[in-house]
Scaffold this motif. Structure first.
Motif, mmCIF file in Angstrom:
data_model
loop_
_atom_site.group_PDB
_atom_site.id
_atom_site.type_symbol
_atom_site.label_atom_id
_atom_site.label_comp_id
_atom_site.label_asym_id
_atom_site.label_seq_id
_atom_site.Cartn_x
_atom_site.Cartn_y
_atom_site.Cartn_z
ATOM 1 N N GLU A 186 42.119 -23.220 33.887
ATOM 2 C CA GLU A 186 43.328 -23.462 32.890
ATOM 3 C C GLU A 186 43.267 -22.199 31.839
ATOM 4 O O GLU A 186 44.447 -21.863 31.255
ATOM 5 N N PHE A 187 42.133 -22.041 31.438
ATOM 6 C CA PHE A 187 42.096 -21.094 29.914
ATOM 7 C C PHE A 187 41.502 -19.839 30.187
ATOM 8 O O PHE A 187 41.660 -18.991 29.250
ATOM 9 N N GLY A 188 40.975 -19.455 31.278
ATOM 10 C CA GLY A 188 40.317 -18.317 31.504
ATOM 11 C C GLY A 188 38.866 -18.191 31.218
ATOM 12 O O GLY A 188 38.128 -19.362 30.956
ATOM 13 N N ALA A 189 38.192 -16.875 31.211
ATOM 14 C CA ALA A 189 36.714 -16.850 31.262
ATOM 15 C C ALA A 189 36.375 -17.361 29.979
ATOM 16 O O ALA A 189 35.117 -17.817 29.784
ATOM 17 N N MET A 190 36.776 -17.337 28.659
ATOM 18 C CA MET A 190 36.426 -18.017 27.645
ATOM 19 C C MET A 190 36.035 -19.348 27.554
ATOM 20 O O MET A 190 35.383 -20.007 26.999
ATOM 21 N N THR A 200 29.474 -15.771 31.464
ATOM 22 C CA THR A 200 30.880 -15.384 31.584
ATOM 23 C C THR A 200 31.638 -15.393 30.451
ATOM 24 O O THR A 200 32.470 -14.605 29.989
ATOM 25 N N ALA A 201 31.486 -16.746 29.586
ATOM 26 C CA ALA A 201 32.217 -16.588 28.531
ATOM 27 C C ALA A 201 31.905 -15.499 27.210
ATOM 28 O O ALA A 201 32.784 -14.922 26.585
ATOM 29 N N ILE A 202 30.557 -15.210 27.235
ATOM 30 C CA ILE A 202 30.099 -14.274 26.344
ATOM 31 C C ILE A 202 30.916 -12.716 26.852
ATOM 32 O O ILE A 202 31.027 -11.990 25.976
#
Length: 475
Positions: free
Chosen positions: A354-358, A416-418
């Motif tokens: 829903e919001f992407g890699a972050m 992944t978020a980093i």
């Protein structure tokens, strides 16, 4: 001399039967390889047959609720049918049968399609029109056949000489002459052994004599400055202005460092997702991709005939029947496991969708293994070469696993978020003042993320982002 002694010892060990080992290998296969294997098995097993069109059931679907909510049970298609061959492959195979005309006698559009020529065929056709002695033609052909797909010759000439099988054996000067003949062929730069040699072979195509002379000096003596885009250093070494050095370098960049790639005929490999996920009425739905499911079924007529005459001693047919039953069970088990694992991953990573890699959460194999009720090694095999199609792209199932990085406030963040945060930081930097990896590390630290500089460098390289020096020169 010691006496002989017999002793009974009980020991419990875990061993995989050959059939189970084979099932594990099949589970690790990509869906394309698995479908090809099942299709081949159906061709040689009389008890397996392709299902008729329209007989297959609906694709398996899992409806996901909120995080931690159980998924509805998935139902696999009751009938499985092997994939049909690609029509484009049939066209390519049929196109070589000769020129055929349409009903009105005119050539069709398919007949007008140019035939692709590989690099070695292109070189061989040029050598065949040269008036060379048989010995010289053979040596030049050996060199041309040894050229790689990108146009480079990476095999030493001394290793190519024995391949000719000539008596007397070719001397080093003969092999050098053969190499020069190949390097004189089209495309310019073919047969080079280094990038510098490849560029030098293309310099005769530069019309301006001054530019050609400067380009030769750059490639021969200062190619490291060319690679570093150091215009000031090149201008100093060449005794020209920075503008003149930039103009020569611009001309050099128009040369082709991989001259053989224009003849490359390798077909692009496309990824076909194994699982599809879409959001319907606020809920994520996960379903198997019908295109990757081999649709085969048991031939009931042959199976019943064999059962009636089972006592006739047809041992080979009995093995075929057992193999057919095991194959169908294995297909169902394979895709059921893939669907269960994919559903568990989507359930835990729905914020990413829903919001992407972050928004990617840390996830380990053990978490999915415990939820699905299988071993961690099975999860590893299931996620190998298996792909999930999402509204934002196609990702390998392994992409959703990453270790946790603990922030200063105690919360966990995935790698992944980093990487997504590093990309956002670099995208927001000023072109004239790009950020070094150390500066990016300090920015992450101010946001509560303690990440080592070498980790930032590794993540930046994984994102295929150039170093600060390259970004500063490009800026």
């Amino acid at each position: 001399m010691g006496a002989l002694e017999l002793r009974t010892e009980h020991r419990q060990t875990q061993a995989l039967s050959p059939r189970l080992q084979h099932a594990v290998r099949l589970l690790q296969m990509s869906s394309l390889d698995f479908s090809a294997m099942v299709h081949d098995m159906a061709g040689r097993n009389p008890f397996l047959e392709a299902a008729e069109a329209g007989e297959e059931g609906a694709p398996a679907v899992t409806q996901l609720g909120g995080e931690g909510a159980p998924a509805e049970p998935a139902e696999l298609p009751s009938t499985l049918e092997p994939l049909l061959p690609d029509d484009r492959e049939l066209w390519r195979t049929d196109g070589g049968a000769g020129v055929r005309r349409a009903e009105d006698g005119e050539l069709s559009a398919l007949d007008m399609t140019p035939v692709q020529t590989c690099l070695r065929d292109h070189l061989r056709s040029q050598l065949n029109v040269l008036r060379l002695p048989q010995r010289d033609l053979l040596l030049a052909t050996i060199v041309a056949e040894s050229v790689d797909d990108d146009g480079y010759l990476r095999t030493p000439l001394e290793e190519l000489a024995p391949l000719a099988g000539l008596d007397p054996a070719p001397e080093a000067v003969e092999m050098q002459i053969a190499l020069k003949r190949v390097q004189a062929l089209d495309p310019p730069g073919v047969g080079a052994r280094t990038v510098a040699e490849c560029l030098l072979l293309q310099l005769p195509g530069i019309d301006c004599e001054k530019t050609r002379a400067l380009a030769q000096r750059i490639v021969s003596e200062h190619i490291h400055l060319l690679a570093a885009r150091d215009m000031q250093g090149l201008a100093l070494q060449l005794g020209v202005t920075a503008a003149e050095a930039e103009a020569v370098c611009l001309r050099l960049r128009r040369l082709d460092p991989r001259p053989g790639w224009r003849f490359e005929t390798t077909q692009a490999a496309y990824i076909v997702p194994d699982v599809l996920t879409t959001k319907v009425r606020g809920q994520w739905r996960v379903q198997l991709n019908p295109a990757v499911i081999p649709r085969v079924r048991m031939n009931q007529v042959y199976a019943e005939l064999f059962q009636r005459h089972r006592g006739s001693g047809h041992g080979e047919m009995a093995n075929h029947l057992q193999e057919a039953r095991w194959t169908l069970r294995n297909i169902e088990q394979r895709f059921s496991t893939i669907l269960d694992v994919a559903a568990a991953i989507v359930r835990r990573q729905r914020h990413f969708l829903e919001f992407g890699a972050m928004a990617m959460k840390p996830l380990g194999l053990k978490e999915i293994a415990d939820e699905v009720g299988i071993h961690e090694s099975t999860v590893s095999r299931v996620t190998n070469n298996k792909y999930l199609a999402t509204p934002t792209g196609v990702y390998e199932l392994k992409y959703f696993f990453s270790r946790a990085i603990v922030s200063s406030n105690g919360s966990a963040c995935s790698g992944t978020a980093i990487r997504g945060l590093i990309k956002d930081i670099i995208d927001a930097e000023k072109p004239e003042q790009p950020l070094s990896d150390a500066e990016i590390t300090r920015q992450l630290s101010r946001q509560g993320l303690v990440v080592a500089r070498r980790t930032v460098t590794k993540y930046r390289q994984m994102l295929k982002i150039e170093s600060v020096e390259r970004r500063r020169q490009h800026g």
